[in-house]
Design a protein around this motif. Sequence first.
Motif, PDB file in Angstrom:
ATOM      1  N   VAL A   1      17.502 -16.728 -34.569  1.00 41.42           N
ATOM      2  CA  VAL A   1      16.243 -17.374 -34.955  1.00 41.42           C
ATOM      3  C   VAL A   1      15.251 -17.280 -33.799  1.00 41.42           C
ATOM      4  O   VAL A   1      14.077 -16.930 -33.991  1.00 41.42           O
ATOM      5  CB  VAL A   1      16.470 -18.842 -35.375  1.00 41.42           C
ATOM      6  N   ARG A   2      15.708 -17.567 -32.588  1.00 39.06           N
ATOM      7  CA  ARG A   2      14.817 -17.481 -31.415  1.00 39.06           C
ATOM      8  C   ARG A   2      14.320 -16.059 -31.194  1.00 39.06           C
ATOM      9  O   ARG A   2      13.167 -15.850 -30.823  1.00 39.06           O
ATOM     10  CB  ARG A   2      15.532 -18.006 -30.170  1.00 39.06           C
ATOM     11  N   GLU A   3      15.171 -15.067 -31.427  1.00 36.09           N
ATOM     12  CA  GLU A   3      14.762 -13.669 -31.272  1.00 36.09           C
ATOM     13  C   GLU A   3      13.693 -13.307 -32.308  1.00 36.09           C
ATOM     14  O   GLU A   3      12.705 -12.653 -31.985  1.00 36.09           O
ATOM     15  CB  GLU A   3      15.966 -12.733 -31.391  1.00 36.09           C
ATOM     16  N   THR A   4      13.863 -13.737 -33.535  1.00 41.82           N
ATOM     17  CA  THR A   4      12.852 -13.496 -34.570  1.00 41.82           C
ATOM     18  C   THR A   4      11.545 -14.176 -34.187  1.00 41.82           C
ATOM     19  O   THR A   4      10.464 -13.611 -34.371  1.00 41.82           O
ATOM     20  CB  THR A   4      13.347 -13.997 -35.946  1.00 41.82           C
ATOM     21  N   ALA A   5      11.635 -15.373 -33.639  1.00 36.82           N
ATOM     22  CA  ALA A   5      10.429 -16.078 -33.182  1.00 36.82           C
ATOM     23  C   ALA A   5       9.731 -15.266 -32.090  1.00 36.82           C
ATOM     24  O   ALA A   5       8.504 -15.074 -32.140  1.00 36.82           O
ATOM     25  CB  ALA A   5      10.783 -17.472 -32.674  1.00 36.82           C
ATOM     26  N   ARG A   6      10.483 -14.772 -31.126  1.00 31.93           N
ATOM     27  CA  ARG A   6       9.895 -13.956 -30.043  1.00 31.93           C
ATOM     28  C   ARG A   6       9.227 -12.710 -30.604  1.00 31.93           C
ATOM     29  O   ARG A   6       8.134 -12.332 -30.182  1.00 31.93           O
ATOM     30  CB  ARG A   6      10.951 -13.595 -29.001  1.00 31.93           C
TER      31      ARG A   6
END
Length: 191
Positions: free
Chosen positions: A159-164
Amino acid sequence: MTDLYEERGGAQVYQPAEDSDLLARAAARRLGRDERILDVGTGSGYVAATVAAATGARVIGADVSPLAVREARERGVPVVRANLLDPFRDGAFDAVLFNPPYLPTDPEAEWDDWMERALSGGPDGRRVIDPFLADVRRILRPDGRVFLLASSLTDVEAVRETARESGLDGEVIAEESFPFERLVVLELVPT
């Protein structure tokens, strides 16, 4: 004709649980009175109402379910029927809150009803999270923030990678562990 909502006693609208409470408490600690806030997937309106009461901020709810829209309005939350962020104008909000459907669900095991839409995140749990993250910067003011609930069941790092990849970065500001999952609230800001 009997109303399905009344027949099920509200069972077609997601009711507050540990995830809702964790998101509401974490966001309320970080938000202020003068902020304009959108609660996406508001469900019963619990998160929106809790944050509004704690901060005095103007909080608007949005939900795709007409049953959730009705229940949130009954709770006193101003609410719009919307598919995620579609109807909102660019730069409209200081903060966006989202407790998404995140339970990984086998497509063959899904039911076709409003409660399933409120819970099911598709095979990886991110079916709704990914398009939300792809569009949320659009409706944020330049210094806006996103408060997103994520579960270990959906792979918080994914999820954090998609946000980045969507131009957002941030940190875990609250978390709670259960025997079957860890819930976190991410505070994300435009990079």
